[in-house]
Scaffold this motif. Structure first.
Motif, PDB file in Angstrom:
ATOM      1  N   THR A 134       0.802  -1.220   0.000  1.00 47.12           N
ATOM      2  CA  THR A 134       0.000   0.000   0.000  1.00 47.12           C
ATOM      3  C   THR A 134       0.836   1.271   0.000  1.00 47.12           C
ATOM      4  O   THR A 134       0.300   2.361  -0.201  1.00 47.12           O
TER       5      THR A 134
ATOM      6  N   LEU B  59      -3.235   6.237  -1.453  1.00 48.79           N
ATOM      7  CA  LEU B  59      -3.614   4.889  -1.864  1.00 48.79           C
ATOM      8  C   LEU B  59      -3.714   4.801  -3.385  1.00 48.79           C
ATOM      9  O   LEU B  59      -3.285   3.818  -3.999  1.00 48.79           O
TER      10      LEU B  59
ATOM     11  N   VAL C 187      -0.998   1.943  -4.032  1.00 44.06           N
ATOM     12  CA  VAL C 187      -1.484   0.576  -3.860  1.00 44.06           C
ATOM     13  C   VAL C 187      -1.132  -0.259  -5.082  1.00 44.06           C
ATOM     14  O   VAL C 187      -1.225   0.199  -6.222  1.00 44.06           O
TER      15      VAL C 187
END
Length: 444
Positions: free
Chosen positions: A146, A180, A184
């Motif tokens: 992440t 994110l 990610v």
């Protein structure tokens, strides 16, 4: 500049129509416009264009269809509308996303917002698509990096997981979602900006995502000044884009900001339709609305990819029992809580680890990693239970071995939770292991 795909151009031409169906305004009441002459042609969701005498056209959507009349919910206040105004029926807009939408910002109807032309994709999609059949869905997949140490360790995210991000205003929710979106480990990213302030859309695209993040992202935006119909449609349209990419076998990260504004838009529409409020002002239909959206995310079938989703929720005063938050907690695979006190002392992301949980555990971690997570939570719980006493100077070392360890490494743990870690999950656990080792080593 490359030539457009001939099939996409054909789809654009096929969508054109030379026929226009026209009705007339027969009444206006409580913000809803009654129209005659179109009842045999109109469908729920079709768009309408009302020709006002001295103003620009008023656009809206078909809300009710009765035997002889239809009701239009306008996108803005019906100022200047009078009996007999002409109303043109526009067919329900086709929504046909395509892979060429990556890197673009569109509205809930698939129209570009970034000033450049955009062709629709080859296949139309129903924005109210049903989720994959439950018995055909895969289990949750492998853990994903992440870019944040706390999520790599304490709150793991796996392929197909659905997570709630619960936060008040001004505690770093949008910044965390942008992190994110950039970091990610996913193939593509779809972002739904629902009811966002107009200036923040461009800030999110240019500053938060940047050129690198936008290269693999599609942003679907409906700003706060747009109608409730457009704001509600934004979430469905963005999920349709994610499903299109998932059906190509890709691992898609879906970010929705926020489900609260999605529910508030539905509340406005349901009030116009005459539905009585029940859940602190929300209508009963808000529950299947939210759960239906969430169920469309998650693992796909064996022939599909997965949609890993983060749904943000605005919680006023950290009230985790308000209706939208309560509904989401019951259907998601974990929740991340942002705390204002943590943000005010300067640690970002301001994740309250003790109140957050990932339901991908213990399966997402090895036995050794689960042991480190449990040990860290024990230290956090011990410190937080005695925090007032510690700050008041009443703590004395030696009375509680676990508390002694927690006090010894509290500053390191707190700093660890706020640090990025682009080097992956294994590196984050190695850093956490060093902190836990120092906790047990005793005073120096």
């Amino acid at each position: 500049m490359t030539a457009p795909d001939p099939m996409l151009l054909k789809a654009e031409f096929d969508s054109l129509s030379l026929v226009r169906h026209v009705g007339r305004v027969t009444g206006v009441a409580r913000g809803v416009i009654e129209i005659g002459g179109l009842a045999d042609r109109a469908r729920i969701g079709d768009r309408l264009e009302l020709q006002r005498d001295a103003s620009s056209p008023l656009v809206g959507e078909v809300l009710h269809v009765e035997r002889d009349t239809i009701h239009m919910l306008p996108d803005s206040a019906p100022e200047g509308v009078s009996l007999g105004n002409r109303v043109i029926l526009r067919q329900m807009p086709a929504f046909a996303p395509g892979p060429h939408w990556l890197g673009r910002v569109v509205d809930p109807f698939g129209r570009p917002l970034d000033g450049r032309p955009l062709l629709r994709g080859g296949d139309e999609r129903d924005i109210m698509q049903a989720p994959p059949r439950a018995v055909e869905r895969k289990p949750l997949g492998e853990r994903m990096a992440t870019g944040l140490a706390v999520l790599n360790t304490m709150l793991p995210v796996v392929r197909g997981q659905r997570i709630g991000l619960f936060a008040g205003s001004g505690v770093g929710k949008s910044t965390l979602m942008a992190t994110l979106a950039r970091s990610v480990q996913a193939d593509e990213v779809v972002v739904a900006l629902i009811g966002e302030r107009g200036r923040e859309v461009n800030e999110f695209v240019e500053n938060a995502l940047g050129a690198e993040g936008m290269a693999r992202a599609v942003v679907v935006a409906a700003t706060s000044d747009q109608s409730a119909l457009a704001r509600r449609r934004c979430a469905w349209a963005a999920m349709s884009v994610a499903e299109m990419l998932r059906d190509q076998g890709l691992n898609v990260l879906f970010l929705a900001d926020s489900v609260t504004r999605f529910a508030e838009a539905h509340r406005e529409i349901s009030a116009a339709m005459g539905e009585a409020p029940a859940l602190r002002g929300y209508p009963p239909s808000v529950t299947p609305l939210i759960t239906g959206l969430c169920e469309r995310a998650g693992p796909g079938t064996t022939e599909q990819g997965d949609i890993t989703a983060v749904f943000s929720v605005l919680v006023a005063g950290s009230d985790m029992d308000e209706p939208v938050a309560d509904i989401l907690r019951g259907v998601l695979d974990g929740h991340i809580v942002l705390d204002r006190e943590i943000a005010e002392r300067g640690r970002f992301p301001a994740i309250d680890v003790s109140r957050s949980v990932s339901r991908s555990l213990p399966g997402a971690a090895t036995p050794e990693e689960n042991g480190m997570i449990a040990e860290t939570r024990k230290l956090l719980g011990s410190y937080e239970q005695s925090e007032v006493m510690i700050k008041a100077g009443l703590y004395s070392e030696g009375s509680d071995p676990v508390l002694d360890q927690a006090v010894r490494v509290w500053g390191e743990l707190d700093g660890f939770f706020g640090k990025p870690d682009p080097d992956g999950v294994a590196n984050s656990f190695n850093r956490l292991a060093l902190i836990l080792r120092r906790a047990k080593s005793g005073p120096h």
